[in-house]
Design an enzyme around this catalytic site. Structure first.
Site, PDB file in Angstrom:
ATOM      1  N   PHE A  60     -28.763   2.116   5.942  1.00  0.00           N
ATOM      2  CA  PHE A  60     -28.822   2.428   7.310  1.00  0.00           C
ATOM      3  C   PHE A  60     -28.654   1.063   7.924  1.00  0.00           C
ATOM      4  O   PHE A  60     -29.309   0.110   7.710  1.00  0.00           O
ATOM      5  CB  PHE A  60     -30.281   2.908   7.693  1.00  0.00           C
ATOM      6  CG  PHE A  60     -30.204   3.439   9.128  1.00  0.00           C
ATOM      7  CD1 PHE A  60     -29.639   4.539   9.427  1.00  0.00           C
ATOM      8  CD2 PHE A  60     -31.250   2.962  10.155  1.00  0.00           C
ATOM      9  CE1 PHE A  60     -29.926   5.134  10.704  1.00  0.00           C
ATOM     10  CE2 PHE A  60     -31.510   3.492  11.246  1.00  0.00           C
ATOM     11  CZ  PHE A  60     -30.413   4.403  11.733  1.00  0.00           C
ATOM     12  N   ASP A  84     -36.881   2.222   1.358  1.00  0.00           N
ATOM     13  CA  ASP A  84     -36.923   2.667   2.561  1.00  0.00           C
ATOM     14  C   ASP A  84     -36.805   4.331   2.466  1.00  0.00           C
ATOM     15  O   ASP A  84     -35.927   4.911   1.902  1.00  0.00           O
ATOM     16  CB  ASP A  84     -35.961   2.512   3.634  1.00  0.00           C
ATOM     17  CG  ASP A  84     -36.017   2.888   4.943  1.00  0.00           C
ATOM     18  OD1 ASP A  84     -36.571   4.049   5.195  1.00  0.00           O
ATOM     19  OD2 ASP A  84     -35.679   2.199   5.984  1.00  0.00           O
ATOM     20  N   TYR A 128     -40.751  10.002  12.605  1.00  0.00           N
ATOM     21  CA  TYR A 128     -40.218  11.248  13.707  1.00  0.00           C
ATOM     22  C   TYR A 128     -39.107  11.898  12.784  1.00  0.00           C
ATOM     23  O   TYR A 128     -38.695  12.828  13.937  1.00  0.00           O
ATOM     24  CB  TYR A 128     -39.756  10.490  14.796  1.00  0.00           C
ATOM     25  CG  TYR A 128     -38.885   9.156  14.559  1.00  0.00           C
ATOM     26  CD1 TYR A 128     -37.599   9.451  14.501  1.00  0.00           C
ATOM     27  CD2 TYR A 128     -38.996   7.742  14.851  1.00  0.00           C
ATOM     28  CE1 TYR A 128     -36.637   8.269  14.266  1.00  0.00           C
ATOM     29  CE2 TYR A 128     -38.198   6.723  14.728  1.00  0.00           C
ATOM     30  CZ  TYR A 128     -37.193   7.144  14.458  1.00  0.00           C
ATOM     31  OH  TYR A 128     -36.121   6.325  14.317  1.00  0.00           O
ATOM     32  N   LYS A 129     -38.802  11.799  11.957  1.00  0.00           N
ATOM     33  CA  LYS A 129     -37.826  12.863  11.101  1.00  0.00           C
ATOM     34  C   LYS A 129     -38.585  14.009  10.411  1.00  0.00           C
ATOM     35  O   LYS A 129     -39.033  14.775  11.215  1.00  0.00           O
ATOM     36  CB  LYS A 129     -37.050  11.645  10.202  1.00  0.00           C
ATOM     37  CG  LYS A 129     -36.149  10.815  11.079  1.00  0.00           C
ATOM     38  CD  LYS A 129     -35.422  10.127  10.213  1.00  0.00           C
ATOM     39  CE  LYS A 129     -34.600   8.671  11.120  1.00  0.00           C
ATOM     40  NZ  LYS A 129     -34.183   7.754  10.089  1.00  0.00           N
ATOM     41  N   ARG A 179     -23.250  16.185  10.225  1.00  0.00           N
ATOM     42  CA  ARG A 179     -24.429  16.310   9.555  1.00  0.00           C
ATOM     43  C   ARG A 179     -25.278  17.324   9.966  1.00  0.00           C
ATOM     44  O   ARG A 179     -25.634  17.799  11.124  1.00  0.00           O
ATOM     45  CB  ARG A 179     -25.297  15.059   9.603  1.00  0.00           C
ATOM     46  CG  ARG A 179     -25.050  13.923   9.013  1.00  0.00           C
ATOM     47  CD  ARG A 179     -25.935  12.852   8.845  1.00  0.00           C
ATOM     48  NE  ARG A 179     -26.851  12.796  10.302  1.00  0.00           N
ATOM     49  CZ  ARG A 179     -27.922  11.811  10.538  1.00  0.00           C
ATOM     50  NH1 ARG A 179     -28.078  11.050   9.552  1.00  0.00           N
ATOM     51  NH2 ARG A 179     -28.356  11.713  11.578  1.00  0.00           N
TER      52      ARG A 179
HETATM   53  C1  LIG Z   1     -34.071   6.489  10.874  1.00  0.00           C
HETATM   54  C2  LIG Z   1     -34.340   5.358  10.069  1.00  0.00           C
HETATM   55  C3  LIG Z   1     -34.606   3.994  10.523  1.00  0.00           C
HETATM   56  C4  LIG Z   1     -35.202   3.931  11.991  1.00  0.00           C
HETATM   57  O1  LIG Z   1     -35.549   2.966  12.385  1.00  0.00           O
HETATM   58  P1  LIG Z   1     -36.234   2.678  13.752  1.00  0.00           P
HETATM   59  O2  LIG Z   1     -36.971   1.314  13.627  1.00  0.00           O
HETATM   60  O3  LIG Z   1     -37.319   3.592  13.827  1.00  0.00           O
HETATM   61  O4  LIG Z   1     -35.373   2.832  14.710  1.00  0.00           O
HETATM   62  C5  LIG Z   1     -34.505   2.952   9.781  1.00  0.00           C
HETATM   63  N1  LIG Z   1     -34.100   3.080   8.456  1.00  0.00           N
HETATM   64  C6  LIG Z   1     -33.742   4.068   8.041  1.00  0.00           C
HETATM   65  C7  LIG Z   1     -33.134   4.044   6.471  1.00  0.00           C
HETATM   66  C8  LIG Z   1     -33.584   5.391   8.813  1.00  0.00           C
HETATM   67  O5  LIG Z   1     -33.157   6.525   8.033  1.00  0.00           O
END
Ligand SMILES: *Cc1c(COP(=O)(O)O)cnc(C)c1O
Length: 423
Positions: free
Chosen positions: A128, A207, A232-233, A382
């Site tokens: 990400f 992660d 939040y996912k 997606r």
């Molecule tokens: C959604 C996601 C994030 C989100 O990071 P925020 O700090 O909450 O914006 C980070 N890493 C991965 C791999 C994600 O999927």
């Protein structure tokens, strides 16, 4: 005889779904939206509405600062312990705090400092972007001599573990990877990569933002050192809900929080002048936590624990398999390319389809059908599968709509150049 693509098949599958009752535990507005963005912002659990009311009116309004001792001080750890059950961690190994990006920063810097004499950080180009930015920032700190080795994917869908493993050497301080790729949904071999990294003395940070609440994770069995994840996912914690971090027990006393505020102090309320870290994972707290947002994570986590992560995974596999079956039968010929592994054991809970008009199809789905999918450049549509509140009929609906949009060329009215796409 029903054909594979008949809506009747979806109806039958819904009738036989052991998790079907959970849909009613979420809030659905009268305006009918078919929602495939639960991998981006999970739906609102009904229990969260009642809790939110209690938090604001009673806990804050009535009890005021008494609530700190009644409950708020314990929140980060208590909800952390519940999330621990979803990631295969022990009590006291998971803490809720900050955002995923921030906890990642804290852990990368801490790990880097603990690994004196080593200079490499290994990651990959399917990670990400925010994770990559954070790693770059951590590597560039003053007096740091860290180099980032970014393993490249040649198809933007998978990266064989072998390529990652071969990049790790005796100079590697830390390996940072996403367990499930945010674009392709590819699932990494957590056990193997972690083990190989350990053979070289490297620490490993996973992660799990795209796997927590969607598939079983076992940090303990895989001997994972560090972890972060998003709530939040698939955990349905609410927009911008704080993240969680994981530190294996054996590392907790040897790692130091680079943002060492009073909440991470050994005795915050002594108000002494010098910092002394808490003896527990609490040392990774910084300042006063966002109580309301943290508290609202709990009902979503409770729902997942109640339904059982194995059951959720089973339905997710069945639903993603079903969507791939429909794609085979009726979308592959219309220019949709499967950009997610076909094999369920290396596939997370969303499916990406590549299409030259992906961005425009995404818009047509919203405008014509109230179907919410999302788009990730260059051409990925997606489709997030969230078994607790998703029916097989929802999946059939997006399939039919995608077909119709392409056959009737409904996307043609949208500009070809993708505008800035938000969320
Ligand atoms: C959604 C996601 C994030 C989100 O990071 P925020 O700090 O909450 O914006 C980070 N890493 C991965 C791999 C994600 O999927």
């Amino acid at each position: 005889m029903l054909k594979k693509t008949d809506a009747g098949v979806a109806l039958k599958l819904d009738e036989g779904d052991p998790l079907s009752d959970y849909r009613d535990r979420f809030y659905f507005d009268e305006e009918e939206i078919t929602y495939f963005d639960g991998n981006s912002l999970g739906r609102l659990p009904k229990a969260t509405i009642a809790l939110g009311h209690d938090l604001i009116q009673r806990q804050w309004g009535q009890c005021l600062l008494r609530s700190w001792t009644d409950d708020w001080m314990a929140l980060s750890a208590r909800i952390g312990d519940k999330i621990a059950q979803l990631v295969g961690a022990d009590k006291g190994e998971v803490l809720v705090a900050d955002s995923t990006s921030v906890v990642l920063y804290k852990l990368v810097v801490a790990a880097r400092q603990a690994q004196t004499g080593r200079s490499g950080i290994v990651t990959d180009d399917m990670n990400f972007p925010s994770d990559l930015y954070i790693i770059q920032a951590a590597a560039q700190l003053v007096n740091s001599h860290h180099t980032i080795k970014m393993v490249g994917s040649d198809n933007d869908i998978t990266i064989p573990s072998k390529e990652i493993v071969e990049t790790i050497d005796d100079d590697t301080a830390l390996v940072v990877l996403s367990h499930v790729s945010f674009k392709s949904s590819y699932v990494y071999d957590m056990a193997r990569i972690t083990q190989k990294a350990h053979e070289h003395g490297a620490l490993v940070l996973w992660d799990v933002s795209h796997s927590a609440g969607a598939l079983p994770i076992d940090f303990t069995a895989c001997s994972v050192d560090l972890g972060v994840g998003c709530s939040y996912k698939y955990l349905n914690g609410g927009p911008g809900a704080p993240a969680f971090l994981y530190i294996r027990k054996m590392h907790q006393s040897g790692l130091f929080n680079p943002i060492s505020g009073w909440f991470g102090h050994h005795s915050p309320f002594d108000f002494v002048k010098n910092y002394k870290p808490a003896g527990t994972i609490d040392r990774f707290l910084t300042g006063t936590p966002p109580v309301i947002s943290i508290a609202l994570i709990e009902p979503g986590v409770d729902l997942i624990l109640e339904a059982g992560i194995e059951n959720i995974r089973q339905k997710s596999v069945n639903q993603t398999d079903y969507l791939i079956t429909l794609w085979d039968a009726g979308l592959a010929d219309l220019g949709f390319v499967l950009k997610t592994p076909r094999e369920s054991d290396v596939r997370g809970s969303h499916i990406s389809f590549g299409h030259i008009d992906g961005h425009r199809i995404n818009r047509a789905l919203r405008d014509y059908y109230s179907i919410y999918t999302d788009f990730r450049a260059p051409d990925n549509l997606r489709i997030g599968i969230t078994p607790l509140y998703m029916t097989y009929q929802d999946i059939h609906k997006v399939f039919s709509a995608m077909q119709e949009i392409v056959v009737k060329k409904l996307y043609e009215k949208y500009p070809e150049v993708s505008e800035r796409v938000i969320i």
